[in-house]
Design a protein around this motif. Structure first.
Motif, PDB file in Angstrom:
ATOM      1  N   ALA A  66      -6.075   4.451  11.309  1.00  0.00           N
ATOM      2  CA  ALA A  66      -4.945   4.645  12.217  1.00  0.00           C
ATOM      3  C   ALA A  66      -4.750   6.143  12.404  1.00  0.00           C
ATOM      4  N   ILE A  67      -5.028   6.616  13.613  1.00  0.00           N
ATOM      5  CA  ILE A  67      -4.947   8.041  13.927  1.00  0.00           C
ATOM      6  C   ILE A  67      -3.975   8.221  15.083  1.00  0.00           C
ATOM      7  N   HIS A  68      -2.779   8.676  14.754  1.00  0.00           N
ATOM      8  CA  HIS A  68      -1.701   8.853  15.731  1.00  0.00           C
ATOM      9  C   HIS A  68      -1.440   7.534  16.453  1.00  0.00           C
ATOM     10  N   LYS A  69      -1.713   7.425  17.761  1.00  0.00           N
ATOM     11  CA  LYS A  69      -1.403   6.218  18.523  1.00  0.00           C
ATOM     12  C   LYS A  69      -2.579   5.241  18.624  1.00  0.00           C
ATOM     13  N   LYS A  70      -3.730   5.603  18.051  1.00  0.00           N
ATOM     14  CA  LYS A  70      -4.934   4.791  18.210  1.00  0.00           C
ATOM     15  C   LYS A  70      -5.464   4.296  16.871  1.00  0.00           C
ATOM     16  N   VAL A  71      -6.293   3.265  16.937  1.00  0.00           N
ATOM     17  CA  VAL A  71      -7.057   2.816  15.770  1.00  0.00           C
ATOM     18  C   VAL A  71      -8.535   2.958  16.101  1.00  0.00           C
ATOM     19  N   HIS A  72      -9.231   3.746  15.298  1.00  0.00           N
ATOM     20  CA  HIS A  72     -10.677   3.880  15.430  1.00  0.00           C
ATOM     21  C   HIS A  72     -11.321   2.990  14.372  1.00  0.00           C
ATOM     22  N   VAL A  73     -12.292   2.204  14.774  1.00  0.00           N
ATOM     23  CA  VAL A  73     -13.017   1.339  13.846  1.00  0.00           C
ATOM     24  C   VAL A  73     -14.436   1.880  13.707  1.00  0.00           C
ATOM     25  N   TYR A  74     -14.802   2.261  12.470  1.00  0.00           N
ATOM     26  CA  TYR A  74     -16.110   2.857  12.182  1.00  0.00           C
ATOM     27  C   TYR A  74     -16.962   1.902  11.361  1.00  0.00           C
TER      28      TYR A  74
END
Length: 324
Positions: A66-74
């Motif tokens: 969870a990075i600020h307003k987004k979710v990055h999936v790695y």
């Protein structure tokens, strides 16, 4: 987790233990648990907002950040710093993220007052619940058909995913913000901690038992300062609480839900923001504003490894050393 002397711990390609930390320095770091070596760094340079929360999928294949307003999936096994998928839809800081037990979807909570369920199979937004107050934490019930959230207005809510409703609401301390919630692995116990360091405990009864769904059993002052996280161990024998007072407290839990302070973990120099248990409940990882993460041995209460490398506050951590 394997014994510290295990030769496997020295193998950088051994994915049996996945340990990750996130920081205000916009970096996500993967660590070799026993050597303390940073094996991979994802640097979100130029991106607005810090890393707030981390979660590892049950099969260990994915990391949600969870990075600020987004979710990055790695992909955990990939050297790439590019996300596999990005979920964008919240309008304010995302404060919580959790995976479905079979990795089909993940849930997020945000300061924008919304809880969102994202479909990992189609990479789309599946559902939104309006919590009407900034969400501080969300956890998934072991039955995978209910969510428990807590918020800035002091409420704890149960969301029924089948009926798409908020089926229960608790307000244990009026409008005092609830910072963190944790459910026992068998769904039998709910613990919540608030801004004033108070912890509240409920026995969670089966919906068909004829008893109240949430039965208050005890409350206690865990810390005299701001509480940041409360987390039940996988074996439900312990509760860890993190605080602005720089300590982590370990509470043993009796069969009748009596919570007794067993240890105070001392070593961090500033606020402790997050924690994660090993699968066997024998170790605890913590993340702190002192820029470090630590691995603690529960039996001794001692730090067995410190992870140095972040340049600003380490505010979240994730650990997965169970069977994939």
């Amino acid at each position: 987790m394997p014994a510290p002397a295990s030769a496997k711990a020295a193998n950088r390609h051994d994915m049996s233990v996945i340990l990750v930390t996130g920081s205000y320095d916009h970096e996500i770091r993967f660590w070799e648990a026993w050597s303390g070596i940073c094996s991979r760094t994802i640097a979100r340079t130029g991106e607005v907002g810090q890393v707030n929360r981390l979660a590892i999928s049950p099969d260990k294949r994915l990391l949600a950040a969870a990075i600020h307003k987004k979710v990055h999936v790695y992909e955990t096994g990939s050297p790439s710093s590019d996300p596999l998928v990005t979920f964008d839809g919240h309008t304010m800081n995302i404060t919580s993220v959790a995976f479905h037990s079979e990795g089909k979807w993940l849930v997020t909570g945000s300061e924008d007052g919304n809880i969102k369920i994202w479909d990992l199979r189609s990479s789309t937004l599946h559902r939104t619940y309006d919590n009407s107050a900034p969400v501080n934490d969300v956890c998934i019930h072991p039955n995978q058909s209910e969510l428990i959230s807590c918020d800035q207005s002091g409420s704890i809510k149960q969301w029924d995913l089948s009926d798409n409703i908020c089926s229960h609401e608790l307000t244990p301390a009026g409008d005092v913000p609830i910072r963190s919630v944790s459910l026992a692995s068998d769904g039998s116990c709910l613990v919540a901690g608030n801004n004033k360091g108070q912890c509240y405990v409920w026995k969670v009864n089966d919906e068909h038992s004829g008893l109240p769904r949430f039965q208050a059993v005890t409350r206690f002052l865990a810390h005299n300062k701001y509480l940041t996280r409360c987390l039940l161990s996988p074996d439900a024998r312990y509760l860890a609480t993190c605080s602005a007072d720089t300590t982590i407290k370990i509470w043993s839990i009796s069969s009748n839900y009596d919570f007794k302070q067993e240890k105070v973990l001392i070593g961090h120099q500033r606020w402790v923001w997050d924690c994660a248990f090993s699968a066997d409940s024998a170790y605890l990882v913590t993340a702190s504003s002192d820029h470090t993460a630590r691995l603690w041995e529960m039996s001794s209460g001692e730090t067995v490894r410190q992870y140095n490398g972040h340049h600003k506050a380490a505010v979240c951590c994730a650990l997965h050393d169970g069977a994939s």
